[in-house]
Design a protein around this motif. Structure first.
Motif, PDB file in Angstrom:
ATOM      1  N   ILE A 196      16.184 -20.112 -47.215  1.00 25.34           N
ATOM      2  CA  ILE A 196      16.378 -19.874 -45.785  1.00 25.34           C
ATOM      3  C   ILE A 196      16.584 -18.385 -45.516  1.00 25.34           C
ATOM      4  CG2 ILE A 196      17.896 -20.323 -43.818  1.00 25.34           C
ATOM      5  CD1 ILE A 196      18.491 -23.073 -45.130  1.00 25.34           C
ATOM      6  N   ALA A 197      17.397 -17.741 -46.345  1.00 27.67           N
ATOM      7  CA  ALA A 197      17.644 -16.308 -46.176  1.00 27.67           C
ATOM      8  C   ALA A 197      16.355 -15.511 -46.323  1.00 27.67           C
ATOM      9  CB  ALA A 197      18.688 -15.836 -47.193  1.00 27.67           C
ATOM     10  N   LEU A 198      15.565 -15.841 -47.323  1.00 27.79           N
ATOM     11  CA  LEU A 198      14.304 -15.129 -47.530  1.00 27.79           C
ATOM     12  C   LEU A 198      13.338 -15.356 -46.376  1.00 27.79           C
ATOM     13  CD1 LEU A 198      13.838 -15.772 -51.363  1.00 27.79           C
ATOM     14  CD2 LEU A 198      14.420 -13.601 -50.245  1.00 27.79           C
ATOM     15  N   ALA A 199      13.327 -16.560 -45.822  1.00 30.95           N
ATOM     16  CA  ALA A 199      12.469 -16.836 -44.668  1.00 30.95           C
ATOM     17  C   ALA A 199      12.870 -15.968 -43.483  1.00 30.95           C
ATOM     18  CB  ALA A 199      12.557 -18.316 -44.293  1.00 30.95           C
ATOM     19  N   ALA A 200      14.175 -15.770 -43.299  1.00 31.55           N
ATOM     20  CA  ALA A 200      14.649 -14.963 -42.183  1.00 31.55           C
ATOM     21  C   ALA A 200      14.381 -13.477 -42.383  1.00 31.55           C
ATOM     22  CB  ALA A 200      16.151 -15.193 -41.982  1.00 31.55           C
ATOM     23  N   LEU A 201      14.395 -13.033 -43.627  1.00 29.68           N
ATOM     24  CA  LEU A 201      14.246 -11.608 -43.917  1.00 29.68           C
ATOM     25  C   LEU A 201      12.805 -11.183 -44.148  1.00 29.68           C
ATOM     26  CD1 LEU A 201      17.351 -11.102 -46.255  1.00 29.68           C
ATOM     27  CD2 LEU A 201      17.162 -10.789 -43.781  1.00 29.68           C
ATOM     28  N   ASP A 202      11.899 -12.141 -44.268  1.00 29.65           N
ATOM     29  CA  ASP A 202      10.483 -11.815 -44.489  1.00 29.65           C
ATOM     30  C   ASP A 202       9.601 -12.651 -43.561  1.00 29.65           C
ATOM     31  OD1 ASP A 202       8.058 -10.959 -45.422  1.00 29.65           O
ATOM     32  OD2 ASP A 202       8.232 -11.846 -47.419  1.00 29.65           O
ATOM     33  N   PRO A 203       9.692 -12.405 -42.247  1.00 30.35           N
ATOM     34  CA  PRO A 203       8.912 -13.211 -41.296  1.00 30.35           C
ATOM     35  C   PRO A 203       7.402 -13.021 -41.419  1.00 30.35           C
ATOM     36  CG  PRO A 203       9.947 -11.348 -40.189  1.00 30.35           C
ATOM     37  CD  PRO A 203      10.530 -11.398 -41.564  1.00 30.35           C
ATOM     38  N   ARG A 204       6.961 -11.883 -41.952  1.00 37.76           N
ATOM     39  CA  ARG A 204       5.515 -11.677 -42.114  1.00 37.76           C
ATOM     40  C   ARG A 204       4.927 -12.693 -43.076  1.00 37.76           C
ATOM     41  NH1 ARG A 204       4.307  -5.124 -42.416  1.00 37.76           N
ATOM     42  NH2 ARG A 204       5.145  -4.614 -40.331  1.00 37.76           N
ATOM     43  N   SER A 205       5.705 -13.057 -44.084  1.00 38.13           N
ATOM     44  CA  SER A 205       5.216 -14.027 -45.066  1.00 38.13           C
ATOM     45  C   SER A 205       5.469 -15.463 -44.635  1.00 38.13           C
ATOM     46  CB  SER A 205       5.899 -13.790 -46.424  1.00 38.13           C
ATOM     47  OG  SER A 205       5.604 -12.515 -46.934  1.00 38.13           O
ATOM     48  N   HIS A 206       6.560 -15.695 -43.881  1.00 42.16           N
ATOM     49  CA  HIS A 206       6.985 -17.072 -43.644  1.00 42.16           C
ATOM     50  C   HIS A 206       6.979 -17.515 -42.188  1.00 42.16           C
ATOM     51  CE1 HIS A 206       8.077 -16.995 -47.839  1.00 42.16           C
ATOM     52  NE2 HIS A 206       8.903 -15.981 -47.638  1.00 42.16           N
ATOM     53  N   GLY A 207       6.801 -16.586 -41.260  1.00 36.07           N
ATOM     54  CA  GLY A 207       6.825 -16.946 -39.851  1.00 36.07           C
ATOM     55  C   GLY A 207       5.729 -17.939 -39.484  1.00 36.07           C
ATOM     56  N   GLY A 208       6.079 -18.946 -38.681  1.00 32.83           N
ATOM     57  CA  GLY A 208       5.119 -19.936 -38.224  1.00 32.83           C
ATOM     58  C   GLY A 208       4.812 -21.042 -39.213  1.00 32.83           C
ATOM     59  N   LYS A 209       5.442 -21.016 -40.374  1.00 30.12           N
ATOM     60  CA  LYS A 209       5.152 -22.000 -41.419  1.00 30.12           C
ATOM     61  C   LYS A 209       6.257 -23.048 -41.520  1.00 30.12           C
ATOM     62  CE  LYS A 209       2.483 -18.671 -44.155  1.00 30.12           C
ATOM     63  NZ  LYS A 209       2.346 -17.985 -45.463  1.00 30.12           N
ATOM     64  N   THR A 210       5.917 -24.154 -42.175  1.00 33.14           N
ATOM     65  CA  THR A 210       6.865 -25.230 -42.418  1.00 33.14           C
ATOM     66  C   THR A 210       6.962 -25.463 -43.926  1.00 33.14           C
ATOM     67  OG1 THR A 210       6.392 -26.317 -40.310  1.00 33.14           O
ATOM     68  CG2 THR A 210       7.395 -27.671 -42.033  1.00 33.14           C
ATOM     69  N   TYR A 211       8.177 -25.554 -44.427  1.00 33.89           N
ATOM     70  CA  TYR A 211       8.407 -25.747 -45.857  1.00 33.89           C
ATOM     71  C   TYR A 211       9.257 -26.991 -46.091  1.00 33.89           C
ATOM     72  CZ  TYR A 211       6.902 -20.865 -46.176  1.00 33.89           C
ATOM     73  OH  TYR A 211       6.189 -19.705 -46.082  1.00 33.89           O
ATOM     74  N   GLU A 212       9.001 -27.669 -47.204  1.00 37.78           N
ATOM     75  CA  GLU A 212       9.828 -28.789 -47.631  1.00 37.78           C
ATOM     76  C   GLU A 212      10.446 -28.436 -48.973  1.00 37.78           C
ATOM     77  OE1 GLU A 212       7.768 -32.513 -47.500  1.00 37.78           O
ATOM     78  OE2 GLU A 212       7.499 -32.420 -45.322  1.00 37.78           O
ATOM     79  N   LEU A 213      11.768 -28.508 -49.029  1.00 38.34           N
ATOM     80  CA  LEU A 213      12.492 -28.054 -50.207  1.00 38.34           C
ATOM     81  C   LEU A 213      13.134 -29.220 -50.940  1.00 38.34           C
ATOM     82  CD1 LEU A 213      14.287 -24.939 -48.651  1.00 38.34           C
ATOM     83  CD2 LEU A 213      12.013 -25.067 -49.718  1.00 38.34           C
ATOM     84  N   GLY A 214      12.608 -29.506 -52.108  1.00 36.76           N
ATOM     85  CA  GLY A 214      13.154 -30.556 -52.959  1.00 36.76           C
ATOM     86  C   GLY A 214      13.397 -30.012 -54.346  1.00 36.76           C
ATOM     87  N   GLY A 215      14.338 -30.589 -55.055  1.00 34.82           N
ATOM     88  CA  GLY A 215      14.649 -30.146 -56.409  1.00 34.82           C
ATOM     89  C   GLY A 215      13.570 -30.538 -57.406  1.00 34.82           C
ATOM     90  N   PRO A 216      13.773 -30.217 -58.675  1.00 29.08           N
ATOM     91  CA  PRO A 216      12.752 -30.465 -59.694  1.00 29.08           C
ATOM     92  C   PRO A 216      12.678 -31.910 -60.162  1.00 29.08           C
ATOM     93  CG  PRO A 216      14.655 -29.434 -60.697  1.00 29.08           C
ATOM     94  CD  PRO A 216      14.919 -29.460 -59.214  1.00 29.08           C
ATOM     95  N   GLN A 217      13.612 -32.764 -59.714  1.00 33.74           N
ATOM     96  CA  GLN A 217      13.645 -34.152 -60.172  1.00 33.74           C
ATOM     97  C   GLN A 217      13.551 -35.116 -58.992  1.00 33.74           C
ATOM     98  OE1 GLN A 217      17.517 -33.186 -62.040  1.00 33.74           O
ATOM     99  NE2 GLN A 217      16.822 -34.513 -63.701  1.00 33.74           N
ATOM    100  N   VAL A 218      12.744 -36.150 -59.172  1.00 35.47           N
ATOM    101  CA  VAL A 218      12.729 -37.257 -58.229  1.00 35.47           C
ATOM    102  C   VAL A 218      13.467 -38.411 -58.892  1.00 35.47           C
ATOM    103  CG1 VAL A 218      11.312 -38.927 -56.982  1.00 35.47           C
ATOM    104  CG2 VAL A 218      10.572 -36.545 -57.151  1.00 35.47           C
ATOM    105  N   LEU A 219      14.530 -38.893 -58.238  1.00 42.89           N
ATOM    106  CA  LEU A 219      15.374 -39.945 -58.796  1.00 42.89           C
ATOM    107  C   LEU A 219      15.474 -41.103 -57.824  1.00 42.89           C
ATOM    108  CD1 LEU A 219      18.377 -37.669 -59.875  1.00 42.89           C
ATOM    109  CD2 LEU A 219      16.648 -38.610 -61.406  1.00 42.89           C
ATOM    110  N   THR A 220      15.641 -42.298 -58.361  1.00 46.40           N
ATOM    111  CA  THR A 220      16.010 -43.404 -57.488  1.00 46.40           C
ATOM    112  C   THR A 220      17.519 -43.337 -57.273  1.00 46.40           C
ATOM    113  OG1 THR A 220      16.455 -44.980 -59.270  1.00 46.40           O
ATOM    114  CG2 THR A 220      14.173 -44.846 -58.448  1.00 46.40           C
ATOM    115  N   MET A 221      17.974 -43.998 -56.241  1.00 44.56           N
ATOM    116  CA  MET A 221      19.409 -44.013 -55.983  1.00 44.56           C
ATOM    117  C   MET A 221      20.162 -44.604 -57.178  1.00 44.56           C
ATOM    118  SD  MET A 221      21.854 -43.294 -53.884  1.00 44.56           S
ATOM    119  CE  MET A 221      21.375 -43.290 -52.152  1.00 44.56           C
TER     120      MET A 221
END
Length: 316
Positions: A196-221
């Motif tokens: 989030i911080a990087l998105a705010a500080l580098d709008p030229r790279s990230h402005g207008g885009k949508t990101y989904e942030l998930g960890g390296p593991q997919v687990l069931t509950m």
């Protein structure tokens, strides 16, 4: 010491779980930070983490357009973290998000980062996901260059998710699980905050885009609950899968009660996995290798072991 800048980043909801990590990420990058929230004193714990003059506080309720507009004045970037799990979803997730975006646009703020959630969809059956989707639409309409960030469930020392199951494993003879087959992709709150911080500080790279942030593991509950049991030395306790018809009835009839294990809206949310879409950009766009749960949990799950930090380490 990071070099200070004259940039001012206003963070709505900065006193919350992810907010504390985001504030530290911004402090480390020399930014001045304004924490805006309904009760500014709840964020005073951030003062010792900042340099002199690096943090300020503002009283603002995003459901009030006037207060939102006042809070963004003089900002070089605005970040909206505000979200709720029950209550006035429409007022906060939809209209509140719109108020922040309109205020930022009207004030000429060049950068806006809006934090939503995986599963946000204006057609979703759950009010949480639906209003999150409506909020994204409102933000895009008012501020087309906004960056939208959709995290999966975040974990960390102060979370109310992993800690909840660790506490249940410590206190109960069996650990009940609702929708044990539900899949999630937990992400470390510090990694989410850095993105989030990087998105705010580098709008030229990230402005207008949508990101989904998930960890390296997919687990069931069920896998997650089992893992927590092993890590806290409670792996021998049985896991009780609550059948869907019973869980559904619990949510439908008793979800409105204070302290209910699950609300009806949460039940609806559990009908869809909380994982990153295959086509979505994520942590890699920020150069971040997300931390697995096992890499950081040792630092706080020791508190749930029978002998605390002096207990034998788990082999897992």
């Amino acid at each position: 010491m990071p070099q200070k800048t004259d940039r001012l980043v206003t963070v709505f909801g900065g006193s919350g779980f992810i907010g504390r990590y985001l504030a530290q990420a911004l402090f480390a990058r020399g930014q001045r930070v304004r924490i805006a929230g309904r009760e500014p004193r709840r964020a005073f714990f951030l003062k010792p983490l900042a340099s002199v003059g690096q943090v300020q506080f503002a009283a603002a309720d995003i459901t009030d357009p006037t207060q939102a507009a006042r809070a963004v004045q003089g900002s070089d970037a605005v970040i909206n973290l505000v979200g709720i799990l029950k209550g006035r979803f429409e007022a906060v997730h939809h209209h509140g998000a719109a108020n922040v975006a309109r205020a930022a646009a009207a004030a000429g703020v060049p950068v806006l980062v809006h934090v939503s959630a995986i599963g946000a969809d204006p057609e979703a059956p759950s009010r949480y996901a639906r209003t999150k989707g409506e909020g994204e639409q409102a933000v895009r309409s008012a501020f087309p260059a906004a960056t939208i960030v959709r995290p999966s469930i975040a974990f960390g020392m102060e979370d109310h998710f992993v800690n909840r199951f660790a506490s249940m494993a410590r206190l109960l003879p069996v650990v009940p699980v609702i929708r044990g087959q539900w899949r999630l992709q937990p992400a470390h709150a510090a990694d989410v905050a850095r993105a989030i911080a990087l998105a705010a500080l580098d709008p030229r790279s990230h402005g207008g885009k949508t990101y989904e942030l998930g960890g390296p593991q997919v687990l069931t509950m069920r896998e997650l609950v089992g893992w927590i049991g092993e890590r806290t030395g409670r792996g021998s306790k049985p896991i009780l899968d609550i059948p869907d018809p019973i869980a559904r009835l619990m949510a439908k009839l008793g979800g409105w009660l204070p302290g209910a294990p699950i609300t009806w809206d949460q039940w609806l949310m559990l009908q869809k996995d909380n994982v990153v879409s295959e086509s979505a950009a994520g942590f890699e766009a920020f150069g971040i290798a997300p931390s697995p749960l096992a890499a950081v949990a040792e630092g706080w799950l020791t508190a749930y072991r029978r002998s605390g930090r002096f207990a034998a380490k788990s082999p897992y």
